[in-house]
Design an enzyme around this catalytic site. Structure first.
Site, PDB file in Angstrom:
ATOM      1  N   GLY A  56      -4.743 -11.556 -10.024  1.00 35.21           N
ATOM      2  CA  GLY A  56      -3.861 -11.787  -8.654  1.00 35.21           C
ATOM      3  C   GLY A  56      -3.853 -10.833  -8.460  1.00 35.21           C
ATOM      4  O   GLY A  56      -3.914  -9.985  -8.325  1.00 35.21           O
ATOM      5  N   GLN A  66       0.564  -5.992  -1.125  1.00 29.93           N
ATOM      6  CA  GLN A  66      -0.257  -5.120  -2.040  1.00 29.93           C
ATOM      7  C   GLN A  66      -1.128  -4.517  -1.128  1.00 29.93           C
ATOM      8  O   GLN A  66      -1.793  -3.912  -1.443  1.00 29.93           O
ATOM      9  CB  GLN A  66      -0.816  -5.415  -3.634  1.00 29.93           C
ATOM     10  CG  GLN A  66      -0.260  -6.279  -4.444  1.00 29.93           C
ATOM     11  CD  GLN A  66      -0.575  -6.697  -5.383  1.00 29.93           C
ATOM     12  OE1 GLN A  66      -0.639  -7.444  -5.992  1.00 29.93           O
ATOM     13  NE2 GLN A  66      -0.783  -6.058  -6.591  1.00 29.93           N
ATOM     14  N   CYS A 112      -1.632  -4.912 -12.988  1.00 29.20           N
ATOM     15  CA  CYS A 112      -1.479  -4.931 -11.974  1.00 29.20           C
ATOM     16  C   CYS A 112      -2.014  -3.644 -11.049  1.00 29.20           C
ATOM     17  O   CYS A 112      -2.539  -2.956 -11.333  1.00 29.20           O
ATOM     18  CB  CYS A 112       0.454  -4.386 -11.937  1.00 29.20           C
ATOM     19  SG  CYS A 112       0.427  -4.956  -9.954  1.00 29.20           S
ATOM     20  N   LEU A 113      -2.987  -4.848 -10.190  1.00 27.86           N
ATOM     21  CA  LEU A 113      -4.093  -3.808  -8.952  1.00 27.86           C
ATOM     22  C   LEU A 113      -2.770  -2.829  -8.751  1.00 27.86           C
ATOM     23  O   LEU A 113      -3.848  -1.301  -8.254  1.00 27.86           O
ATOM     24  CB  LEU A 113      -4.874  -4.834  -8.180  1.00 27.86           C
ATOM     25  CG  LEU A 113      -5.461  -5.496  -9.170  1.00 27.86           C
ATOM     26  CD1 LEU A 113      -6.119  -6.852  -7.931  1.00 27.86           C
ATOM     27  CD2 LEU A 113      -6.922  -4.843  -9.932  1.00 27.86           C
ATOM     28  N   HIS A 115       3.720 -13.088 -11.886  1.00 25.80           N
ATOM     29  CA  HIS A 115       3.701 -11.680 -11.831  1.00 25.80           C
ATOM     30  C   HIS A 115       3.386 -11.738 -10.036  1.00 25.80           C
ATOM     31  O   HIS A 115       4.801 -10.410  -9.676  1.00 25.80           O
ATOM     32  CB  HIS A 115       2.797 -11.949 -12.392  1.00 25.80           C
ATOM     33  CG  HIS A 115       2.202 -10.300 -11.727  1.00 25.80           C
ATOM     34  ND1 HIS A 115       2.394  -9.271 -12.326  1.00 25.80           N
ATOM     35  CD2 HIS A 115       1.579  -9.071 -10.614  1.00 25.80           C
ATOM     36  CE1 HIS A 115       1.597  -7.826 -12.401  1.00 25.80           C
ATOM     37  NE2 HIS A 115       1.287  -8.170 -11.185  1.00 25.80           N
ATOM     38  N   GLU A 116       3.267 -12.620 -10.044  1.00 30.53           N
ATOM     39  CA  GLU A 116       2.337 -12.346  -8.225  1.00 30.53           C
ATOM     40  C   GLU A 116       4.074 -13.131  -7.040  1.00 30.53           C
ATOM     41  O   GLU A 116       4.251 -12.159  -6.068  1.00 30.53           O
ATOM     42  CB  GLU A 116       1.408 -13.110  -8.206  1.00 30.53           C
ATOM     43  CG  GLU A 116      -0.161 -13.147  -8.353  1.00 30.53           C
ATOM     44  CD  GLU A 116      -0.487 -11.782  -8.172  1.00 30.53           C
ATOM     45  OE1 GLU A 116      -0.053 -10.268  -7.222  1.00 30.53           O
ATOM     46  OE2 GLU A 116      -0.899 -10.805  -9.052  1.00 30.53           O
ATOM     47  N   HIS A 140       5.723 -10.204  -6.842  1.00 26.65           N
ATOM     48  CA  HIS A 140       5.825  -9.242  -5.738  1.00 26.65           C
ATOM     49  C   HIS A 140       6.135  -9.887  -4.407  1.00 26.65           C
ATOM     50  O   HIS A 140       6.916  -8.651  -3.954  1.00 26.65           O
ATOM     51  CB  HIS A 140       3.732  -9.348  -5.158  1.00 26.65           C
ATOM     52  CG  HIS A 140       3.547  -8.308  -6.801  1.00 26.65           C
ATOM     53  ND1 HIS A 140       3.565  -6.975  -6.665  1.00 26.65           N
ATOM     54  CD2 HIS A 140       2.485  -8.655  -7.951  1.00 26.65           C
ATOM     55  CE1 HIS A 140       2.785  -5.753  -7.623  1.00 26.65           C
ATOM     56  NE2 HIS A 140       1.866  -7.250  -8.149  1.00 26.65           N
TER      57      HIS A 140
HETATM   58 NI    NI Z   1       0.398  -7.027  -9.748  1.00 25.44          NI
END
Ligand code: NI
Length: 155
Positions: free
Chosen positions: A46, A51, A90-91, A132-133, A136
């Site tokens: 995701g 991000q 998380c990226l 999670h997304e 953000h």
């Molecule tokens: Ni993330």
């Protein structure tokens, strides 16, 4: 399409709230396509627009099954049910992993890549990824939700 730069760690944009997309136009579709390419290049499940430095309510998710990638524009939670304790990363925090609590099931409504409204129901990993997304988009990070003592930092 292009790979976009992923914002990391203490980048303050990750803490800001994203704004609603007013019109799903070619510029938004370009953002969506770039986000999908960036997520795939980094083997993520995701990615949210903040991000990649864009404070718009756009999320992409891909569980690498036959259903994705999912595009969620202006997503809204309709229902959340239950809890699951899950391992998460998380990226934006590429070397950190921890356990967090996520809803076991989640239903959201959102616009797709063509600006058409649809509902998405997720359980397990999909519910985790949606939760999670969507966090953000509010400037909330999984680091805020870590179950104490479960943080692992990979060198
Ligand atoms: Ni993330």
């Amino acid at each position: 399409m292009a790979i976009r730069n992923v914002r990391l760690d203490t980048d303050e944009i990750l803490r800001k709230k994203s704004k609603k997309v007013e019109v799903v136009d070619d510029k938004i579709r370009e953002l969506v396509d770039d986000m999908i390419e960036t997520m795939h290049q980094k083997d993520g499940v995701g990615l949210a627009a903040p991000q990649v430095g864009v404070l718009k309510r756009v999320v992409v998710i891909d569980l690498y099954d036959d259903k994705g990638p999912y595009v969620l524009i202006n997503p809204e939670i309709i229902k959340e049910k239950g809890e699951q304790e899950v391992d998460e990363g998380c990226l934006s925090f590429p070397n950190k992993f921890a356990k967090v609590i996520r809803p076991a099931e989640i239903i959201v409504k959102a616009l797709d890549r063509d600006g058409k409204e649809y509902k998405l129901k997720g359980k397990g990993l999909l519910a985790q990824a949606i939760s999670h997304e969507l966090d953000h988009l509010e400037g909330i990070l999984f680091m805020d939700k870590i179950i104490p003592g479960t943080l692992e930092v990979v060198k």
